[in-house]
Design a protein around this motif. Sequence first.
Motif, mmCIF file in Angstrom:
data_model
loop_
_atom_site.group_PDB
_atom_site.id
_atom_site.type_symbol
_atom_site.label_atom_id
_atom_site.label_comp_id
_atom_site.label_asym_id
_atom_site.label_seq_id
_atom_site.Cartn_x
_atom_site.Cartn_y
_atom_site.Cartn_z
ATOM 1 N N ALA A 80 2.020 0.988 9.543
ATOM 2 C CA ALA A 80 0.996 0.186 8.868
ATOM 3 C C ALA A 80 1.393 -0.086 7.419
ATOM 4 O O ALA A 80 1.226 -1.205 6.925
ATOM 5 C CB ALA A 80 -0.354 0.889 8.925
ATOM 6 N N ALA A 81 1.933 0.903 6.725
ATOM 7 C CA ALA A 81 2.373 0.703 5.340
ATOM 8 C C ALA A 81 3.507 -0.314 5.287
ATOM 9 O O ALA A 81 3.529 -1.198 4.427
ATOM 10 C CB ALA A 81 2.805 2.031 4.723
ATOM 11 N N TYR A 82 4.444 -0.228 6.212
ATOM 12 C CA TYR A 82 5.539 -1.194 6.297
ATOM 13 C C TYR A 82 4.982 -2.605 6.517
ATOM 14 O O TYR A 82 5.359 -3.558 5.823
ATOM 15 C CB TYR A 82 6.482 -0.801 7.435
ATOM 16 N N ASP A 83 4.066 -2.733 7.469
ATOM 17 C CA ASP A 83 3.465 -4.027 7.777
ATOM 18 C C ASP A 83 2.721 -4.610 6.574
ATOM 19 O O ASP A 83 2.660 -5.826 6.407
ATOM 20 C CB ASP A 83 2.512 -3.921 8.964
ATOM 21 N N ARG A 84 2.160 -3.761 5.726
ATOM 22 C CA ARG A 84 1.438 -4.229 4.544
ATOM 23 C C ARG A 84 2.366 -4.690 3.430
ATOM 24 O O ARG A 84 1.948 -5.428 2.546
ATOM 25 C CB ARG A 84 0.501 -3.132 4.046
ATOM 26 N N ALA A 85 3.603 -4.271 3.458
ATOM 27 C CA ALA A 85 4.565 -4.711 2.450
ATOM 28 C C ALA A 85 5.146 -6.086 2.783
ATOM 29 O O ALA A 85 5.522 -6.834 1.880
ATOM 30 C CB ALA A 85 5.694 -3.687 2.313
ATOM 31 N N LEU A 86 5.218 -6.424 4.044
ATOM 32 C CA LEU A 86 5.868 -7.670 4.462
ATOM 33 C C LEU A 86 5.254 -8.941 3.877
ATOM 34 O O LEU A 86 5.990 -9.825 3.432
ATOM 35 C CB LEU A 86 5.908 -7.752 5.990
ATOM 36 N N PRO A 87 3.932 -9.080 3.833
ATOM 37 C CA PRO A 87 3.372 -10.303 3.240
ATOM 38 C C PRO A 87 3.752 -10.472 1.770
ATOM 39 O O PRO A 87 3.855 -11.592 1.280
ATOM 40 C CB PRO A 87 1.859 -10.132 3.400
ATOM 41 N N GLU A 88 3.968 -9.381 1.058
ATOM 42 C CA GLU A 88 4.369 -9.475 -0.341
ATOM 43 C C GLU A 88 5.776 -10.048 -0.469
ATOM 44 O O GLU A 88 6.061 -10.832 -1.372
ATOM 45 C CB GLU A 88 4.273 -8.113 -1.031
ATOM 46 N N ILE A 89 6.660 -9.678 0.451
ATOM 47 C CA ILE A 89 8.009 -10.267 0.464
ATOM 48 C C ILE A 89 7.889 -11.777 0.688
ATOM 49 O O ILE A 89 8.495 -12.574 -0.029
ATOM 50 C CB ILE A 89 8.893 -9.621 1.552
ATOM 51 N N ALA A 90 7.086 -12.177 1.659
ATOM 52 C CA ALA A 90 6.892 -13.605 1.948
ATOM 53 C C ALA A 90 6.296 -14.320 0.741
ATOM 54 O O ALA A 90 6.725 -15.421 0.390
ATOM 55 C CB ALA A 90 6.002 -13.774 3.173
ATOM 56 N N PRO A 115 8.508 9.723 -5.865
ATOM 57 C CA PRO A 115 9.640 8.913 -6.330
ATOM 58 C C PRO A 115 9.196 7.965 -7.436
ATOM 59 O O PRO A 115 8.055 7.503 -7.456
ATOM 60 C CB PRO A 115 10.066 8.126 -5.096
ATOM 61 N N ALA A 116 10.097 7.639 -8.342
ATOM 62 C CA ALA A 116 9.771 6.757 -9.463
ATOM 63 C C ALA A 116 9.301 5.384 -8.996
ATOM 64 O O ALA A 116 8.450 4.772 -9.637
ATOM 65 C CB ALA A 116 10.975 6.632 -10.385
ATOM 66 N N GLN A 130 14.328 -4.812 5.224
ATOM 67 C CA GLN A 130 14.709 -3.435 5.571
ATOM 68 C C GLN A 130 13.791 -2.429 4.892
ATOM 69 O O GLN A 130 13.348 -2.643 3.772
ATOM 70 C CB GLN A 130 16.127 -3.152 5.112
ATOM 71 N N ARG A 131 13.559 -1.335 5.580
ATOM 72 C CA ARG A 131 12.834 -0.217 4.984
ATOM 73 C C ARG A 131 13.829 0.519 4.093
ATOM 74 O O ARG A 131 14.802 1.104 4.574
ATOM 75 C CB ARG A 131 12.306 0.699 6.075
ATOM 76 N N ALA A 132 13.604 0.502 2.783
ATOM 77 C CA ALA A 132 14.528 1.118 1.839
ATOM 78 C C ALA A 132 14.212 2.588 1.589
ATOM 79 O O ALA A 132 15.112 3.391 1.354
ATOM 80 C CB ALA A 132 14.516 0.359 0.513
ATOM 81 N N ASP A 133 12.930 2.939 1.635
ATOM 82 C CA ASP A 133 12.532 4.326 1.376
ATOM 83 C C ASP A 133 11.081 4.476 1.815
ATOM 84 O O ASP A 133 10.377 3.487 2.019
ATOM 85 C CB ASP A 133 12.677 4.651 -0.111
ATOM 86 N N GLN A 134 10.645 5.708 1.944
ATOM 87 C CA GLN A 134 9.243 5.994 2.229
ATOM 88 C C GLN A 134 8.882 7.340 1.650
ATOM 89 O O GLN A 134 9.755 8.183 1.437
ATOM 90 C CB GLN A 134 8.956 5.954 3.725
ATOM 91 N N THR A 153 -1.465 9.819 1.726
ATOM 92 C CA THR A 153 -1.190 8.398 1.522
ATOM 93 C C THR A 153 0.294 8.141 1.748
ATOM 94 O O THR A 153 1.141 8.863 1.244
ATOM 95 C CB THR A 153 -1.589 7.963 0.100
ATOM 96 N N VAL A 154 0.591 7.089 2.518
ATOM 97 C CA VAL A 154 1.970 6.746 2.854
ATOM 98 C C VAL A 154 2.394 5.511 2.053
ATOM 99 O O VAL A 154 1.677 4.511 2.021
ATOM 100 C CB VAL A 154 2.120 6.468 4.367
ATOM 101 N N PHE A 155 3.548 5.616 1.401
ATOM 102 C CA PHE A 155 4.137 4.528 0.637
ATOM 103 C C PHE A 155 5.456 4.159 1.299
ATOM 104 O O PHE A 155 6.278 5.040 1.567
ATOM 105 C CB PHE A 155 4.431 4.961 -0.804
ATOM 106 N N VAL A 156 5.670 2.864 1.568
ATOM 107 C CA VAL A 156 6.917 2.407 2.163
ATOM 108 C C VAL A 156 7.491 1.310 1.276
ATOM 109 O O VAL A 156 6.827 0.326 0.973
ATOM 110 C CB VAL A 156 6.710 1.877 3.599
ATOM 111 N N LEU A 157 8.729 1.522 0.843
ATOM 112 C CA LEU A 157 9.464 0.551 0.030
ATOM 113 C C LEU A 157 10.312 -0.305 0.950
ATOM 114 O O LEU A 157 11.069 0.220 1.763
ATOM 115 C CB LEU A 157 10.365 1.285 -0.962
#
Length: 109
Positions: free
Chosen positions: A64-74, A28-29, A87-91, A99-103
């Motif tokens: 784990a990928a989701y959990d790693r995105a949360l501190p960036e939001i904070a 995904p872009a 919210q999980r918008a995409d993965q 490799t797992v990417f979670v938006l």
Amino acid sequence: FSWAGAIRSLYPSTRPPEDAQKPTGSQPAWVNKIGAAFPDNGGRDIYAVGIFQGKANPALAKSAAYDRALPEIARQLGTLNVPAGVQRADQWTDPSDGTVFVLVKYTKP
């Protein structure tokens, strides 16, 4: 360059536009375009990407990928606490190496 533990920040925006969902190559872009994949929404919506690389159960890798995105939001909100309503918008999982990417998305009240 290793993706392990990397977190990419996405600039404030609205929901991912349709062209951000279309793959560039095989991904995904939003995986590579970061903020450029999203239009500006006056700073109301915040996106971040969490990345997990390694051998793990697929469900654990996504978590784990989701959990790693949360501190960036904070961080983008200037707080140490992750707000409710992220919210999980995409993965996407890279088929070449797993490799797992979670938006994730947070809309400011």
